[in-house]
Design a protein around this motif. Structure first.
Motif, PDB file in Angstrom:
ATOM      1  N   VAL A 163      -2.514  14.451   5.156  1.00 51.14           N
ATOM      2  CA  VAL A 163      -3.056  14.196   5.162  1.00 51.14           C
ATOM      3  C   VAL A 163      -2.470  12.810   4.659  1.00 51.14           C
ATOM      4  N   ASP A 164      -3.337  11.766   5.367  1.00 53.31           N
ATOM      5  CA  ASP A 164      -2.994  10.577   5.089  1.00 53.31           C
ATOM      6  C   ASP A 164      -2.611  10.253   3.444  1.00 53.31           C
ATOM      7  N   VAL A 165      -0.969   9.657   3.314  1.00 47.54           N
ATOM      8  CA  VAL A 165      -1.578   9.028   1.489  1.00 47.54           C
ATOM      9  C   VAL A 165      -2.052   7.954   0.857  1.00 47.54           C
ATOM     10  N   SER A 166      -2.315   7.289  -0.088  1.00 50.10           N
ATOM     11  CA  SER A 166      -3.362   6.340  -1.545  1.00 50.10           C
ATOM     12  C   SER A 166      -2.411   6.354  -1.819  1.00 50.10           C
TER      13      SER A 166
ATOM     14  N   GLN B  91     -12.787  16.221  -7.659  1.00 55.25           N
ATOM     15  CA  GLN B  91     -13.174  17.912  -6.944  1.00 55.25           C
ATOM     16  C   GLN B  91     -13.226  17.577  -5.668  1.00 55.25           C
ATOM     17  N   THR B  92     -13.956  16.818  -5.122  1.00 59.64           N
ATOM     18  CA  THR B  92     -14.084  16.758  -3.988  1.00 59.64           C
ATOM     19  C   THR B  92     -13.317  16.601  -2.790  1.00 59.64           C
ATOM     20  N   LYS B  93     -12.388  15.943  -3.477  1.00 55.89           N
ATOM     21  CA  LYS B  93     -11.276  15.446  -2.794  1.00 55.89           C
ATOM     22  C   LYS B  93     -10.139  16.019  -2.692  1.00 55.89           C
ATOM     23  N   ILE B  94      -9.989  16.840  -3.019  1.00 54.85           N
ATOM     24  CA  ILE B  94      -8.787  17.882  -3.893  1.00 54.85           C
ATOM     25  C   ILE B  94      -9.524  18.981  -2.732  1.00 54.85           C
ATOM     26  N   ILE B  95     -10.636  19.147  -2.188  1.00 53.62           N
ATOM     27  CA  ILE B  95     -11.142  20.587  -1.524  1.00 53.62           C
ATOM     28  C   ILE B  95     -10.784  19.794   0.039  1.00 53.62           C
TER      29      ILE B  95
ATOM     30  N   ASN C  90      -4.977   9.043  -3.613  1.00 54.11           N
ATOM     31  CA  ASN C  90      -4.863  10.565  -3.395  1.00 54.11           C
ATOM     32  C   ASN C  90      -3.482  10.664  -3.841  1.00 54.11           C
ATOM     33  N   TYR C  91      -2.105  10.312  -4.170  1.00 55.93           N
ATOM     34  CA  TYR C  91      -1.130  11.708  -3.806  1.00 55.93           C
ATOM     35  C   TYR C  91      -1.004  12.249  -4.758  1.00 55.93           C
ATOM     36  N   TYR C  92      -2.195  12.228  -6.063  1.00 54.25           N
ATOM     37  CA  TYR C  92      -1.433  13.024  -6.959  1.00 54.25           C
ATOM     38  C   TYR C  92      -2.480  13.978  -7.218  1.00 54.25           C
TER      39      TYR C  92
ATOM     40  N   LYS D 296       0.713  -0.883   0.070  1.00 53.73           N
ATOM     41  CA  LYS D 296       0.159   0.510   0.209  1.00 53.73           C
ATOM     42  C   LYS D 296       0.851   0.941  -0.624  1.00 53.73           C
ATOM     43  N   ARG D 297       0.437   2.019  -0.804  1.00 59.25           N
ATOM     44  CA  ARG D 297       0.859   2.963  -0.929  1.00 59.25           C
ATOM     45  C   ARG D 297       1.409   4.019   0.281  1.00 59.25           C
ATOM     46  N   ILE D 298       1.874   4.311   0.721  1.00 57.61           N
ATOM     47  CA  ILE D 298       2.150   5.553   1.977  1.00 57.61           C
ATOM     48  C   ILE D 298       3.287   6.768   2.145  1.00 57.61           C
TER      49      ILE D 298
END
Length: 241
Positions: A133-136, A179-183, A139-141, A84-86
């Motif tokens: 925030v926690d990386v996955s 967009q919802t996530k990046i906000i 979401n990392y991009y 898993k990406r961390i």
């Protein structure tokens, strides 16, 4: 089958330019001592190369000689944990890859919420940065974009007009879910990143959720990013100058 033969077969089947650790060689704990000697022999023969302690790769050959794996691949063992990406690469290396700067940094920054990544890749030092925030892998991009917004004023050799156009292009391609996530993530970042994201989203006619970004910002605070209005027409509405 002897340990040396087992390792040799495993490496022969590996893709060139991909990093690996002892755990991926299919050996038992009791075979590690023999495996270490085999690995050292293969390194001397040039069949594999050492990235850092316990991390290796099979070199890829081209018409121009040996190709070194990409930065992301060399750091892969540190960016992932149990598959898993961390963590993710940030700072100058990221901004160079994004086309925001032509400068190549002397150190590589790796951001993570759960792990401090400190190592050396060849002559390049790798330093840890705390992520917001926690990386996955999901979401990392988005965090890469937010980091560029956060560091916009300090990115060396930055052409602001080209940078805004590039970031606008990336942000305009975001799905409604992204967009919802990046906000949501931007609310964890410094206000200057929040304001710049809001201005670029508004410029891209992506107005959903902008009220959440505005609510976080102090209406009396000005963000001095030295961006001209013709470069970012929505900048004044977000107190950016």
């Amino acid at each position: 089958m002897k340990v040396a033969e087992k390792i040799q077969r495993k490496i022969n089947r590996m893709q060139e330019g991909i990093t690996f650790k002892y755990q991926q060689l299919g050996i038992d704990q009791s075979e590690y001592s023999a495996a270490t000697k085999t690995i050292e022999r293969l390194i001397k023969k040039g069949m594999i190369k050492r990235v850092s302690t316990g991390v290796f790769y099979k070199p890829k050959q081209s018409a121009f000689g040996e190709l070194r794996p990409r930065e992301e691949e060399l750091l892969k063992p540190y960016l992932f944990q149990d598959g898993k990406r961390i963590a993710y690469i940030t700072g100058g290396s990221l901004y160079n890859r994004m086309g925001l700067t032509t400068q190549v940094p002397k150190t590589i920054k790796v951001a993570s919420k759960v792990k401090r990544v400190t190592t050396k890749i060849g002559k390049t030092q790798v330093k840890p940065v705390k992520s917001y925030v926690d990386v996955s892998n999901e979401n990392y991009y988005l965090l890469e974009i937010l980091d560029a917004l956060k560091d916009f004023k300090t990115i060396p050799d930055l052409d602001k007009k080209s940078a805004i156009a590039l970031l606008k292009n990336e942000i305009s391609k975001l799905s409604e879910n992204d967009q919802t996530k990046i906000i949501r993530y931007a609310l964890k970042y410094p206000p200057r990143a929040t304001a710049l994201l809001g201005a670029i989203l508004e410029l891209s006619n992506k107005k959903s959720g902008l009220d959440r970004l505005r609510a976080k910002l102090n209406p009396l605070t000005t963000y001095r990013l030295v961006i001209k209005k013709e470069t970012l027409p929505t900048a004044p509405e977000w107190n950016i100058n």
